[in-house]
Design a protein around this motif. Sequence first.
Motif, short mmCIF file in Angstrom:
data_model
loop_
_atom_site.label_atom_id
_atom_site.label_comp_id
_atom_site.label_asym_id
_atom_site.label_seq_id
_atom_site.Cartn_x
_atom_site.Cartn_y
_atom_site.Cartn_z
N ALA A 27 0.83 -1.21 0.00
CA ALA A 27 0.00 0.00 0.00
C ALA A 27 0.86 1.26 0.00
CB ALA A 27 -0.93 -0.01 1.21
N ALA A 28 1.93 1.27 0.80
CA ALA A 28 2.81 2.44 0.83
C ALA A 28 3.48 2.65 -0.52
CB ALA A 28 3.85 2.27 1.93
N GLY A 29 3.93 1.56 -1.15
CA GLY A 29 4.57 1.70 -2.46
C GLY A 29 3.62 2.20 -3.52
N MET A 30 2.40 1.69 -3.52
CA MET A 30 1.42 2.14 -4.53
C MET A 30 0.97 3.56 -4.26
SD MET A 30 -0.89 -1.24 -5.33
CE MET A 30 -1.31 -1.55 -3.60
N ALA A 31 0.88 3.97 -2.99
CA ALA A 31 0.52 5.35 -2.68
C ALA A 31 1.61 6.30 -3.16
CB ALA A 31 0.28 5.50 -1.18
#
Length: 333
Positions: free
Chosen positions: A86-90
């Motif tokens: 999630a952090a990478g995609m955000a």
Amino acid sequence: MRASAWSVALTGIDGVPVEVEAAKGGGIPRTMLVGLPDKALNEAKERVRAAVKACDLPWPPQLVTFNLSPASLPKTGSHFDVAIAAAGMAAERAFPAHRLRDVVLIGELSLDGRVRRGPGVLPAVLAAAKAGFTRVVVPYEQEAEAALVPGIQATGVDRLDEVVAFLKGKPLPQRAPRSAADEGPDASAYRPDLAEVVGHEEGRFVLEVAAAGRHHLYLYGAPGVGKSMLASRLPSILPELDDAEAVEVSAIHSLAGIPLDGLIRQPPFADPHHSVTPAALVGGGSAQFKPGAISLAHNGVLFLDECPEFGPKLDALRTPLECGWITINRARY
């Protein structure tokens, strides 16, 4: 572009919220993970990238660095996968990064994007609630387990793209009703009951005295006279666990990887074999602590069948049985 998500690091049944920070750019395209991850967590880089690609979701094409903060706390387990993804995609603007501020993400990813169940969801959600979070995302199979914590809005997901849909504020797909087999052990399943015992008047009386006073009990007799049969029925005459006790016992069993369909209300019964190792008896582990038989019997009954066969291993139980606590010390914990 930077973004961050939240997960939980477990040390025994205690949990600490962990901020998963993602920053992209600045080097050869690759994924770096820092913040004292163990081997299972360090391999999340490959799992996460494959899962994101399988779901046709955006991922930074350049160097992306993940920091697990607090960096001085060792991190173990694969349940950080969803938060890392999630952090990478955000950071790649797949969804607004601010939607990650008040939600804790727990779950392991498979290479095709499925969100897999794992141990310790209940203590992790308890730690999140204690830290002030009110929303958690967990594997769908463990949604009911996470919902046991008061004040928590638990959302169960089957795939990584469902996590993205949730963070975008979209409705999740409708699921077919779960069958009884999917719900885990039947709450009405058979449990040994002292009322089933015919005869053994003295044995039943001794069990009642031990239950009433919370005494230790030693059963001696020839093979086949009913010692194990009586001992296995002792929990049936103990009072049901209150709310605080039920949460404690359920959290320990969750950490051990035992599926939960609700709070454990009946006092547990643990009967390790005499060949059990000292670590399995008292608990421990080199990185991620697991409860031993003595902890799985918390607020219930620990039965040591063929007690003399345990030998010197019983020395490990002397102090815990005297003080009521088991403390495990390792080099890093």
